[in-house]
Design a protein around this motif. Structure first.
Motif, PDB file in Angstrom:
ATOM      1  N   VAL A 162      44.550  50.118  43.161  1.00  0.00           N
ATOM      2  CA  VAL A 162      44.299  48.731  42.775  1.00  0.00           C
ATOM      3  C   VAL A 162      43.754  47.932  43.962  1.00  0.00           C
ATOM      4  O   VAL A 162      42.887  47.056  43.795  1.00  0.00           O
ATOM      5  CB  VAL A 162      45.581  48.092  42.208  1.00  0.00           C
ATOM      6  N   ALA A 163      44.218  48.220  45.179  1.00  0.00           N
ATOM      7  CA  ALA A 163      43.683  47.551  46.369  1.00  0.00           C
ATOM      8  C   ALA A 163      42.209  47.874  46.549  1.00  0.00           C
ATOM      9  O   ALA A 163      41.401  46.999  46.911  1.00  0.00           O
ATOM     10  CB  ALA A 163      44.475  47.961  47.606  1.00  0.00           C
ATOM     11  N   VAL A 164      41.830  49.118  46.292  1.00  0.00           N
ATOM     12  CA  VAL A 164      40.416  49.505  46.370  1.00  0.00           C
ATOM     13  C   VAL A 164      39.618  48.764  45.299  1.00  0.00           C
ATOM     14  O   VAL A 164      38.522  48.241  45.568  1.00  0.00           O
ATOM     15  CB  VAL A 164      40.265  51.029  46.218  1.00  0.00           C
ATOM     16  N   ALA A 165      40.146  48.710  44.085  1.00  0.00           N
ATOM     17  CA  ALA A 165      39.441  48.012  43.005  1.00  0.00           C
ATOM     18  C   ALA A 165      39.277  46.528  43.322  1.00  0.00           C
ATOM     19  O   ALA A 165      38.205  45.940  43.077  1.00  0.00           O
ATOM     20  CB  ALA A 165      40.210  48.192  41.693  1.00  0.00           C
ATOM     21  N   ALA A 166      40.325  45.900  43.862  1.00  0.00           N
ATOM     22  CA  ALA A 166      40.226  44.486  44.225  1.00  0.00           C
ATOM     23  C   ALA A 166      39.181  44.271  45.314  1.00  0.00           C
ATOM     24  O   ALA A 166      38.437  43.271  45.286  1.00  0.00           O
ATOM     25  CB  ALA A 166      41.591  43.970  44.680  1.00  0.00           C
ATOM     26  N   SER A 167      39.098  45.185  46.262  1.00  0.00           N
ATOM     27  CA  SER A 167      38.106  45.054  47.338  1.00  0.00           C
ATOM     28  C   SER A 167      36.693  45.218  46.800  1.00  0.00           C
ATOM     29  O   SER A 167      35.760  44.520  47.237  1.00  0.00           O
ATOM     30  CB  SER A 167      38.393  46.090  48.432  1.00  0.00           C
ATOM     31  N   TRP A 168      36.522  46.125  45.855  1.00  0.00           N
ATOM     32  CA  TRP A 168      35.198  46.276  45.245  1.00  0.00           C
ATOM     33  C   TRP A 168      34.817  45.022  44.462  1.00  0.00           C
ATOM     34  O   TRP A 168      33.673  44.554  44.515  1.00  0.00           O
ATOM     35  CB  TRP A 168      35.194  47.491  44.317  1.00  0.00           C
ATOM     36  N   LEU A 169      35.765  44.447  43.742  1.00  0.00           N
ATOM     37  CA  LEU A 169      35.496  43.220  43.001  1.00  0.00           C
ATOM     38  C   LEU A 169      35.185  42.053  43.932  1.00  0.00           C
ATOM     39  O   LEU A 169      34.393  41.163  43.591  1.00  0.00           O
ATOM     40  CB  LEU A 169      36.681  42.881  42.105  1.00  0.00           C
ATOM     41  N   LEU A 170      35.791  42.054  45.121  1.00  0.00           N
ATOM     42  CA  LEU A 170      35.459  41.026  46.111  1.00  0.00           C
ATOM     43  C   LEU A 170      33.996  41.136  46.512  1.00  0.00           C
ATOM     44  O   LEU A 170      33.289  40.121  46.634  1.00  0.00           O
ATOM     45  CB  LEU A 170      36.352  41.177  47.338  1.00  0.00           C
ATOM     46  N   VAL A 171      33.534  42.359  46.706  1.00  0.00           N
ATOM     47  CA  VAL A 171      32.125  42.570  47.063  1.00  0.00           C
ATOM     48  C   VAL A 171      31.218  42.089  45.943  1.00  0.00           C
ATOM     49  O   VAL A 171      30.216  41.399  46.176  1.00  0.00           O
ATOM     50  CB  VAL A 171      31.877  44.063  47.376  1.00  0.00           C
ATOM     51  N   ARG A 172      31.561  42.428  44.702  1.00  0.00           N
ATOM     52  CA  ARG A 172      30.747  41.986  43.574  1.00  0.00           C
ATOM     53  C   ARG A 172      30.752  40.465  43.452  1.00  0.00           C
ATOM     54  O   ARG A 172      29.728  39.849  43.145  1.00  0.00           O
ATOM     55  CB  ARG A 172      31.265  42.613  42.277  1.00  0.00           C
ATOM     56  N   MET A 173      31.912  39.841  43.673  1.00  0.00           N
ATOM     57  CA  MET A 173      32.015  38.393  43.592  1.00  0.00           C
ATOM     58  C   MET A 173      31.173  37.729  44.674  1.00  0.00           C
ATOM     59  O   MET A 173      30.571  36.658  44.450  1.00  0.00           O
ATOM     60  CB  MET A 173      33.475  37.970  43.722  1.00  0.00           C
ATOM     61  N   ALA A 174      31.109  38.343  45.854  1.00  0.00           N
ATOM     62  CA  ALA A 174      30.296  37.781  46.933  1.00  0.00           C
ATOM     63  C   ALA A 174      28.807  37.893  46.638  1.00  0.00           C
ATOM     64  O   ALA A 174      28.017  37.068  47.113  1.00  0.00           O
ATOM     65  CB  ALA A 174      30.623  38.494  48.246  1.00  0.00           C
ATOM     66  N   ASP A 175      28.429  38.896  45.848  1.00  0.00           N
ATOM     67  CA  ASP A 175      27.010  39.112  45.542  1.00  0.00           C
ATOM     68  C   ASP A 175      26.558  38.432  44.253  1.00  0.00           C
ATOM     69  O   ASP A 175      25.366  38.262  44.035  1.00  0.00           O
ATOM     70  CB  ASP A 175      26.718  40.619  45.424  1.00  0.00           C
ATOM     71  N   ASP A 176      27.515  38.097  43.388  1.00  0.00           N
ATOM     72  CA  ASP A 176      27.166  37.607  42.055  1.00  0.00           C
ATOM     73  C   ASP A 176      27.966  36.335  41.780  1.00  0.00           C
ATOM     74  O   ASP A 176      29.197  36.330  41.863  1.00  0.00           O
ATOM     75  CB  ASP A 176      27.519  38.684  41.017  1.00  0.00           C
ATOM     76  N   THR A 177      27.272  35.262  41.445  1.00  0.00           N
ATOM     77  CA  THR A 177      27.931  33.968  41.284  1.00  0.00           C
ATOM     78  C   THR A 177      28.579  33.794  39.910  1.00  0.00           C
ATOM     79  O   THR A 177      29.209  32.757  39.661  1.00  0.00           O
ATOM     80  CB  THR A 177      26.905  32.830  41.488  1.00  0.00           C
ATOM     81  N   ARG A 178      28.457  34.746  39.020  1.00  0.00           N
ATOM     82  CA  ARG A 178      29.046  34.596  37.700  1.00  0.00           C
ATOM     83  C   ARG A 178      30.576  34.652  37.784  1.00  0.00           C
ATOM     84  O   ARG A 178      31.150  35.439  38.518  1.00  0.00           O
ATOM     85  CB  ARG A 178      28.530  35.684  36.760  1.00  0.00           C
ATOM     86  N   TRP A 179      31.222  33.812  36.963  1.00  0.00           N
ATOM     87  CA  TRP A 179      32.672  33.668  37.014  1.00  0.00           C
ATOM     88  C   TRP A 179      33.420  34.913  36.551  1.00  0.00           C
ATOM     89  O   TRP A 179      34.607  35.070  36.845  1.00  0.00           O
ATOM     90  CB  TRP A 179      33.103  32.467  36.173  1.00  0.00           C
ATOM     91  N   ARG A 180      32.764  35.784  35.813  1.00  0.00           N
ATOM     92  CA  ARG A 180      33.479  36.956  35.309  1.00  0.00           C
ATOM     93  C   ARG A 180      33.981  37.837  36.438  1.00  0.00           C
ATOM     94  O   ARG A 180      35.045  38.440  36.326  1.00  0.00           O
ATOM     95  CB  ARG A 180      32.596  37.758  34.362  1.00  0.00           C
ATOM     96  N   TRP A 181      33.226  37.881  37.531  1.00  0.00           N
ATOM     97  CA  TRP A 181      33.682  38.682  38.671  1.00  0.00           C
ATOM     98  C   TRP A 181      34.868  38.022  39.355  1.00  0.00           C
ATOM     99  O   TRP A 181      35.799  38.698  39.800  1.00  0.00           O
ATOM    100  CB  TRP A 181      32.547  38.884  39.672  1.00  0.00           C
ATOM    101  N   SER A 182      34.867  36.703  39.419  1.00  0.00           N
ATOM    102  CA  SER A 182      36.002  35.990  40.007  1.00  0.00           C
ATOM    103  C   SER A 182      37.253  36.172  39.155  1.00  0.00           C
ATOM    104  O   SER A 182      38.356  36.383  39.681  1.00  0.00           O
ATOM    105  CB  SER A 182      35.671  34.493  40.133  1.00  0.00           C
ATOM    106  N   ALA A 183      37.088  36.111  37.822  1.00  0.00           N
ATOM    107  CA  ALA A 183      38.228  36.300  36.933  1.00  0.00           C
ATOM    108  C   ALA A 183      38.784  37.719  37.053  1.00  0.00           C
ATOM    109  O   ALA A 183      40.014  37.918  37.094  1.00  0.00           O
ATOM    110  CB  ALA A 183      37.817  36.002  35.490  1.00  0.00           C
ATOM    111  N   ALA A 184      37.893  38.702  37.108  1.00  0.00           N
ATOM    112  CA  ALA A 184      38.345  40.092  37.249  1.00  0.00           C
ATOM    113  C   ALA A 184      39.049  40.301  38.584  1.00  0.00           C
ATOM    114  O   ALA A 184      40.078  41.004  38.660  1.00  0.00           O
ATOM    115  CB  ALA A 184      37.158  41.040  37.121  1.00  0.00           C
ATOM    116  N   TYR A 185      38.512  39.672  39.623  1.00  0.00           N
ATOM    117  CA  TYR A 185      39.133  39.787  40.944  1.00  0.00           C
ATOM    118  C   TYR A 185      40.532  39.180  40.950  1.00  0.00           C
ATOM    119  O   TYR A 185      41.486  39.784  41.452  1.00  0.00           O
ATOM    120  CB  TYR A 185      38.242  39.098  41.977  1.00  0.00           C
ATOM    121  N   GLY A 186      40.672  37.989  40.384  1.00  0.00           N
ATOM    122  CA  GLY A 186      41.986  37.351  40.330  1.00  0.00           C
ATOM    123  C   GLY A 186      42.975  38.169  39.521  1.00  0.00           C
ATOM    124  O   GLY A 186      44.150  38.313  39.911  1.00  0.00           O
ATOM    125  N   GLY A 187      42.531  38.728  38.389  1.00  0.00           N
ATOM    126  CA  GLY A 187      43.412  39.575  37.596  1.00  0.00           C
ATOM    127  C   GLY A 187      43.857  40.813  38.350  1.00  0.00           C
ATOM    128  O   GLY A 187      45.025  41.221  38.268  1.00  0.00           O
TER     129      GLY A 187
END
Length: 550
Positions: A162-187
């Motif tokens: 899960v730590a790896v998945a959260a880190s990958w989602l952080l990278v996606r959130m930094a590259d993509d401004t859509r809120w879905r990545w932020s929501a997935a990261y927070g979850g």
């Protein structure tokens, strides 16, 4: 105007190596073997010998938690182990469907480590290159410390994934401004916290890494990314707040932890590097090469991806362990298992360093890593001793009507983990089972009632693990020690007591009813005929196992 044009055109660093070879729209993408291979290799390594180690104490707690109904499991979490509640709830249907054997309880950990390896490869591919991702995933698979936790029916492998998945989602959130990545990261952060509260230290590492992961030079876009991250992190921490309250109320569970010293810090560095010192030195050396490569790439915009990977991995690797060691000086909470989720960060750096080497040097380094990793990997797969060995011995040596006594105030759940040896013995000290008491351990009867129950036994086995108490104190008069054994390098001891011929048991009498629980233990058989000694089959077990007899 010129500034707007510059920010509208993506820089070379924004085009990731994996994206340069992207499949055109409408064409089916081919499988990315640089991600698939690390996952398959890791899963194969984790499944290798997964049932070889015997259950250890914490794994037996898992078996105890899962060997009850769902309402009883919820009742347990109100008393103890609330911080592991999500893990127990995820494991409950697995154990109910497949039973409490080592394969069933450990398989989710093995699969989680394979998922972590795939995530590591994806992060390495996105931030550096396919080769770096592949190398990082394979370095991760080779680490003995990863195999140890994949062979552990506890939540630490899931926490790592899960730590790896959260880190990958952080990278996606930094590259993509859509809120879905932020929501997935927070979850994902919320899931991480419910699996292990200490793992939320990763949020601090992500806060430091976020600015460097964002590729845009536009201050407004950077502020927007920071705000989305802060919102997601705040909501995740807020969601985990109830567990923090439960964990604080149950903090006595970790009262056994002592403040760490320099030796613990040295051991942590070795464990982060895979486990054995020689392997750790090699992995840390590759990570140093990776850092040098990343620093060089930062000066050359054509290779800035390696720098982004380092800026993600370095805080991830350094902040949680350092913070936990520091906090533990005042409030001891450190154990290496609680920072296992930082190992992928070192694997990423080592993979970056391995990928930067020339072909010959890379092959030599890979062979060295393999040569250093195989011996400890074999050691972790030595068939377990401990409780499994004790259960095998008891199964061969016990006789109908034999009883068992566990000194102390609690009844450990060994009979749930290894019923073939323990469950067939009459547990005369049990007042309430773990499920009935809402605890991980059963509740013992008062000493006076225990000695009264012993009057109906001919032979009594006493078993202790690392908590030595005088067995004679828990036995009524008339019993004589016949044999004593030491197992698992002295960490487990077994005594066999036999009633003196002049003090024959009243074999036909029933046990007195336990007024505290309403449980009536089963009736004992009458006296046995023949000489009271350990059977020849049990002696063969002793010789085969190399048990110490005194």
């Amino acid at each position: 105007m010129q500034q707007g044009v510059r920010t509208a055109i993506p820089s070379r660093a924004a085009v990731q190596p994996a994206e340069r070879g992207a499949t055109p729209t409408g064409r089916r993408a081919a499988p990315d073997w640089t991600v698939i291979v690390p996952a398959i290799v890791t899963l194969a390594v984790m499944l290798w010998g997964i049932t070889a180690p015997a259950y250890w104490a914490d794994e037996m707690d898992t078996v105890s938690a899962e060997s009850r109904s769902l309402p009883q499991l919820v009742q347990l979490l109100g008393h103890v182990d609330a911080v592991h509640g999500l893990y127990y709830l995820l494991m409950w249907p697995v154990v109910q469907a497949a039973g409490p054997g080592e394969l069933a309880t450990r398989l989710p950990s093995a699969v989680a480590m394979a998922a972590a390896a795939a995530g590591i490869a994806v992060i390495g591919r996105r931030l550096a290159s396919r080769r770096a991702g592949l190398c990082a995933g394979l370095v991760f698979a080779a680490m003995p410390v990863i195999s140890e936790q994949a062979h552990n029916a506890r939540p630490y492998a899931m926490v790592t994934a899960v730590a790896v998945a959260a880190s990958w989602l952080l990278v996606r959130m930094a590259d993509d401004t859509r809120w879905r990545w932020s929501a997935a990261y927070g979850g994902m952060l919320a899931v991480l916290g419910y699996l292990e509260l200490d793992a939320l230290l990763l949020v601090g590492a992500h806060a430091l890494a976020l600015r460097q992961l964002a590729q845009t030079d536009d201050p407004q876009t950077r502020r927007g990314t920071t705000q989305r991250w802060a919102t997601a992190a705040f909501v995740a921490v807020l969601a985990v707040a109830p567990l923090v309250a439960f964990g604080w109320a149950q903090r006595g569970q970790i009262s056994w932890i002592r403040p760490p010293g320099w030796a613990d810090a040295d051991a942590m560095l070795a464990s982060l590097g895979g486990g054995p010192l020689a392997l750790a030195v090699a992995v840390w050396a590759l990570a140093a090469v990776g850092c040098v490569t990343a620093l060089a790439s930062a000066r050359d915009r054509r290779g800035a991806g390696g720098w982004r990977l380092a800026r993600l991995a370095l805080p991830w690797l350094a902040i949680p362990p350092t913070a936990m060691l520091a906090v533990s000086q005042a409030m001891p909470v450190y154990n290496f298992r609680y920072v296992l989720f930082c190992v992928p960060a070192l694997a990423l750096l080592a993979g970056l360093g391995l990928a930067a080497l020339g072909r010959v040097w890379r092959a030599g380094a890979a062979i060295l890593i393999l040569a250093l990793a195989v011996p400890p990997q074999l050691t972790t797969r030595v068939p377990g001793t401990g409780m499994r060995q004790a259960a095998s011995f008891l199964a061969a040596a016990e006789r109908p009507g034999d009883a068992i006594v566990y000194p102390g105030t609690d009844i450990p759940p060994w009979y749930l983990a290894y019923p073939a040896g323990f469950a067939r013995l009459d547990n005369i000290g049990m007042a309430r089972s773990p499920a009935a008491s809402g605890r991980l351990y059963g509740v013992s009867v008062p000493l006076a009632l225990l000695k009264q129950r012993e009057q109906h036994a001919r032979r009594i086995w006493v078993v202790e693990m690392e908590s030595w108490q005088d067995p004679a104190r828990y036995l009524s008069s008339g019993f004589r020690l016949r044999h004593a054994w030491q197992l698992d390098h002295g960490r487990l001891r077994i005594w066999l007591y036999q009633r003196e011929p002049s003090a024959a048991p009243a074999g036909s009498a029933a046990y007195p009813r336990d007024q505290a629980s309403g449980d009536t233990p089963r009736r004992m058989n009458g006296p046995l005929k023949g000489e009271e000694s350990v059977s020849s089959s049990a002696l063969n077990v002793i010789k085969a196992s190399g048990l110490a007899v005194r």
